[in-house]
Design a protein around this motif. Structure first.
Motif, PDB file in Angstrom:
ATOM      1  N   GLY A 110     -14.028 -15.435 -16.031  1.00  0.00           N
ATOM      2  CA  GLY A 110     -14.237 -16.727 -15.567  1.00  0.00           C
ATOM      3  C   GLY A 110     -12.848 -17.159 -14.527  1.00  0.00           C
ATOM      4  O   GLY A 110     -12.579 -18.465 -14.185  1.00  0.00           O
ATOM      5  N   GLU A 111     -11.882 -16.180 -14.445  1.00  0.00           N
ATOM      6  CA  GLU A 111     -10.588 -16.597 -13.705  1.00  0.00           C
ATOM      7  C   GLU A 111     -10.631 -16.050 -12.379  1.00  0.00           C
ATOM      8  O   GLU A 111     -11.017 -14.944 -12.064  1.00  0.00           O
ATOM      9  N   ILE A 112      -9.972 -16.866 -11.367  1.00  0.00           N
ATOM     10  CA  ILE A 112      -9.701 -16.389 -10.149  1.00  0.00           C
ATOM     11  C   ILE A 112      -8.199 -16.213  -9.991  1.00  0.00           C
ATOM     12  O   ILE A 112      -7.442 -17.210 -10.358  1.00  0.00           O
ATOM     13  N   TYR A 113      -7.804 -15.307  -9.973  1.00  0.00           N
ATOM     14  CA  TYR A 113      -6.351 -14.886 -10.335  1.00  0.00           C
ATOM     15  C   TYR A 113      -5.643 -14.381  -8.834  1.00  0.00           C
ATOM     16  O   TYR A 113      -6.039 -13.341  -8.143  1.00  0.00           O
ATOM     17  N   GLY A 114      -4.922 -15.074  -8.381  1.00  0.00           N
ATOM     18  CA  GLY A 114      -4.044 -14.946  -7.123  1.00  0.00           C
ATOM     19  C   GLY A 114      -2.869 -13.931  -7.205  1.00  0.00           C
ATOM     20  O   GLY A 114      -2.167 -14.240  -8.258  1.00  0.00           O
ATOM     21  N   PHE A 115      -2.684 -13.098  -6.266  1.00  0.00           N
ATOM     22  CA  PHE A 115      -1.638 -12.068  -6.456  1.00  0.00           C
ATOM     23  C   PHE A 115      -0.621 -12.325  -4.908  1.00  0.00           C
ATOM     24  O   PHE A 115      -1.275 -12.005  -3.920  1.00  0.00           O
ATOM     25  N   ILE A 116       0.501 -12.596  -5.266  1.00  0.00           N
ATOM     26  CA  ILE A 116       1.301 -13.031  -3.803  1.00  0.00           C
ATOM     27  C   ILE A 116       2.573 -12.378  -4.079  1.00  0.00           C
ATOM     28  O   ILE A 116       3.192 -12.067  -5.136  1.00  0.00           O
ATOM     29  N   GLY A 117       2.925 -12.141  -2.851  1.00  0.00           N
ATOM     30  CA  GLY A 117       4.170 -11.385  -2.564  1.00  0.00           C
ATOM     31  C   GLY A 117       4.435 -10.944  -1.073  1.00  0.00           C
ATOM     32  O   GLY A 117       3.414 -10.997  -0.321  1.00  0.00           O
ATOM     33  N   HIS A 118       5.714 -10.707  -0.679  1.00  0.00           N
ATOM     34  CA  HIS A 118       5.917 -10.403   0.678  1.00  0.00           C
ATOM     35  C   HIS A 118       5.340  -8.818   0.963  1.00  0.00           C
ATOM     36  O   HIS A 118       4.814  -8.267  -0.022  1.00  0.00           O
ATOM     37  N   ASN A 119       5.363  -8.645   2.380  1.00  0.00           N
ATOM     38  CA  ASN A 119       4.987  -7.148   2.477  1.00  0.00           C
ATOM     39  C   ASN A 119       5.782  -6.173   1.765  1.00  0.00           C
ATOM     40  O   ASN A 119       7.029  -6.050   1.826  1.00  0.00           O
ATOM     41  N   GLY A 120       5.220  -5.148   1.254  1.00  0.00           N
ATOM     42  CA  GLY A 120       5.884  -4.173   0.414  1.00  0.00           C
ATOM     43  C   GLY A 120       6.338  -4.473  -0.780  1.00  0.00           C
ATOM     44  O   GLY A 120       6.964  -3.818  -1.605  1.00  0.00           O
ATOM     45  N   ALA A 121       5.697  -5.434  -1.404  1.00  0.00           N
ATOM     46  CA  ALA A 121       6.149  -5.973  -2.545  1.00  0.00           C
ATOM     47  C   ALA A 121       5.428  -5.253  -3.747  1.00  0.00           C
ATOM     48  O   ALA A 121       5.632  -5.272  -4.893  1.00  0.00           O
ATOM     49  N   GLY A 122       4.430  -4.494  -3.350  1.00  0.00           N
ATOM     50  CA  GLY A 122       3.574  -4.034  -4.409  1.00  0.00           C
ATOM     51  C   GLY A 122       2.207  -4.158  -4.672  1.00  0.00           C
ATOM     52  O   GLY A 122       1.636  -3.874  -5.537  1.00  0.00           O
ATOM     53  N   LYS A 123       1.771  -5.166  -3.850  1.00  0.00           N
ATOM     54  CA  LYS A 123       0.669  -5.605  -4.233  1.00  0.00           C
ATOM     55  C   LYS A 123      -0.556  -4.899  -3.922  1.00  0.00           C
ATOM     56  O   LYS A 123      -1.419  -4.632  -4.815  1.00  0.00           O
ATOM     57  N   THR A 124      -0.639  -4.172  -2.884  1.00  0.00           N
ATOM     58  CA  THR A 124      -1.791  -3.349  -2.356  1.00  0.00           C
ATOM     59  C   THR A 124      -1.603  -1.958  -3.251  1.00  0.00           C
ATOM     60  O   THR A 124      -2.824  -1.709  -3.708  1.00  0.00           O
ATOM     61  N   THR A 125      -0.566  -1.475  -3.597  1.00  0.00           N
ATOM     62  CA  THR A 125      -0.476  -0.209  -4.697  1.00  0.00           C
ATOM     63  C   THR A 125      -1.258  -0.690  -5.994  1.00  0.00           C
ATOM     64  O   THR A 125      -1.668  -0.058  -6.477  1.00  0.00           O
ATOM     65  N   THR A 126      -1.012  -2.052  -6.291  1.00  0.00           N
ATOM     66  CA  THR A 126      -1.359  -2.505  -7.580  1.00  0.00           C
ATOM     67  C   THR A 126      -2.941  -2.542  -7.481  1.00  0.00           C
ATOM     68  O   THR A 126      -3.676  -1.844  -8.482  1.00  0.00           O
ATOM     69  N   LEU A 127      -3.548  -3.060  -6.567  1.00  0.00           N
ATOM     70  CA  LEU A 127      -4.850  -3.242  -6.304  1.00  0.00           C
ATOM     71  C   LEU A 127      -5.482  -1.879  -6.229  1.00  0.00           C
ATOM     72  O   LEU A 127      -6.841  -1.580  -6.947  1.00  0.00           O
ATOM     73  N   LYS A 128      -5.094  -0.932  -5.354  1.00  0.00           N
ATOM     74  CA  LYS A 128      -5.587   0.417  -5.293  1.00  0.00           C
ATOM     75  C   LYS A 128      -5.587   0.964  -6.598  1.00  0.00           C
ATOM     76  O   LYS A 128      -6.519   1.806  -6.926  1.00  0.00           O
ATOM     77  N   SER A 129      -4.475   0.828  -7.407  1.00  0.00           N
ATOM     78  CA  SER A 129      -4.509   1.551  -8.808  1.00  0.00           C
ATOM     79  C   SER A 129      -5.664   1.071  -9.831  1.00  0.00           C
ATOM     80  O   SER A 129      -6.281   1.889 -10.410  1.00  0.00           O
ATOM     81  N   VAL A 130      -5.721  -0.427  -9.747  1.00  0.00           N
ATOM     82  CA  VAL A 130      -7.005  -0.720 -10.519  1.00  0.00           C
ATOM     83  C   VAL A 130      -8.340  -0.344  -9.897  1.00  0.00           C
ATOM     84  O   VAL A 130      -9.225  -0.124 -10.929  1.00  0.00           O
ATOM     85  N   ALA A 131      -8.417  -0.178  -8.527  1.00  0.00           N
ATOM     86  CA  ALA A 131      -9.698   0.268  -8.117  1.00  0.00           C
ATOM     87  C   ALA A 131      -9.996   1.733  -8.402  1.00  0.00           C
ATOM     88  O   ALA A 131     -10.904   2.305  -8.086  1.00  0.00           O
ATOM     89  N   GLY A 132      -9.071   2.464  -8.792  1.00  0.00           N
ATOM     90  CA  GLY A 132      -8.982   3.873  -9.356  1.00  0.00           C
ATOM     91  C   GLY A 132      -8.826   4.641  -7.964  1.00  0.00           C
ATOM     92  O   GLY A 132      -9.152   6.021  -7.907  1.00  0.00           O
ATOM     93  N   ILE A 133      -8.433   4.200  -6.824  1.00  0.00           N
ATOM     94  CA  ILE A 133      -7.996   4.976  -5.616  1.00  0.00           C
ATOM     95  C   ILE A 133      -6.706   5.730  -5.802  1.00  0.00           C
ATOM     96  O   ILE A 133      -6.284   6.815  -5.270  1.00  0.00           O
ATOM     97  N   LEU A 134      -5.822   4.989  -6.332  1.00  0.00           N
ATOM     98  CA  LEU A 134      -4.270   5.794  -6.601  1.00  0.00           C
ATOM     99  C   LEU A 134      -4.050   6.004  -8.169  1.00  0.00           C
ATOM    100  O   LEU A 134      -4.672   5.399  -8.992  1.00  0.00           O
ATOM    101  N   GLN A 135      -3.591   7.240  -8.317  1.00  0.00           N
ATOM    102  CA  GLN A 135      -3.010   7.457  -9.915  1.00  0.00           C
ATOM    103  C   GLN A 135      -1.697   6.936  -9.875  1.00  0.00           C
ATOM    104  O   GLN A 135      -0.964   6.948  -9.052  1.00  0.00           O
ATOM    105  N   TYR A 136      -1.484   6.418 -11.129  1.00  0.00           N
ATOM    106  CA  TYR A 136      -0.085   5.888 -11.432  1.00  0.00           C
ATOM    107  C   TYR A 136       0.651   6.519 -12.518  1.00  0.00           C
ATOM    108  O   TYR A 136       0.066   7.708 -13.151  1.00  0.00           O
TER     109      TYR A 136
END
Length: 234
Positions: free
Chosen positions: A27-53
């Protein structure tokens, strides 16, 4: 719906994501905010199963990603910041390809594709090669493909980039509908005004570390989200 528990991802000596923990409830819309290079895309790709962590756990719908990655992927959709579509296909061919991946029957896929294409005013373009699409049209097709199989969790990286105002308005409504049905949205954005108006909760990340998260009221207090973000980024 999504539990990120002490997630860490390194590139050489650099920790792109450093011991990150977040909980996105149904039920939540959760926003993820940070400057370029902060780690947002890496986090999202990890959740999506694209990146191993390197450390931590990701749990989707009660299933640990490391235990059953395929079941986790069946429950979600992921839209990167610059969707790479198969441009030799037509829009219809691409949507049927996605429907095949998720095992959708012919009737359901046709109904959903037609409805979503009409919503985004893309119906007339579906018979055309994707190579002929503008950036905004490609973004719309990516959104349609993500919504096709009725995912419970939708992960999006800067989804409003390239969308015209009408399409952006449509997307906001669709995001809320997903959550009203018990799903969840986790998305990154640089458009703080959108996050402020749309999100139930927000997280701010800096140099891979979570520096603040919670409801919009908890994060911003009496100030605007923009002023809080700029203060924390200094």
């Amino acid at each position: 719906m999504l539990i990120i528990d002490h997630l860490t991802k390194q590139y050489g000596e650099k920790k792109a994501v450093d011991d990150l923990s977040l909980h996105i409830a149904p039920g939540e819309i959760y926003g993820f905010i940070g400057h370029n290079g902060a780690g947002k895309t890496t986090t999202l790709k990890s959740v999506a199963g694209i990146l191993q962590y390197d450390a931590g756990e990701i749990t989707i719908g009660g299933i640990r990603q490391k235990d059953d990655a395929l079941s986790c992927k069946k429950m979600m959709a992921y839209i990167p910041d610059n969707p790479d579509l198969y441009e030799f296909m037509t829009g219809n061919q691409y949507l049927n390809f996605i429907a095949d991946l998720f095992g959708m029957d012919v009737v359901t896929r046709k109904e959903r594709a037609e409805k979503l294409a009409e919503t985004f005013e893309l119906t007339g373009a579906l018979t055309q090669p994707i190579a002929s699409y503008s950036h905004g049209m490609k973004q719309k097709l990516a959104l349609i493909s993500a919504w096709m199989h009725d995912p419970k969790l939708i992960i999006m990286d800067e989804p409003f980039v390239g969308l015209d105002p009408k399409a952006a308005h449509v997307l906001k409504g669709m995001m809320r509908e997903v959550c009203d049905r018990g799903g969840a949205i986790f998305f990154s954005t640089h458009v703080l005004e959108v996050a402020e108006k749309l999100c139930d909760k927000v997280a701010i990340i800096k140099e891979g570390k979570l520096i603040r998260c919670g409801t919009m009221e908890e994060v911003r207090g009496d100030a605007s989200l923009e002023s809080v973000f700029l203060e924390l980024e200094d």
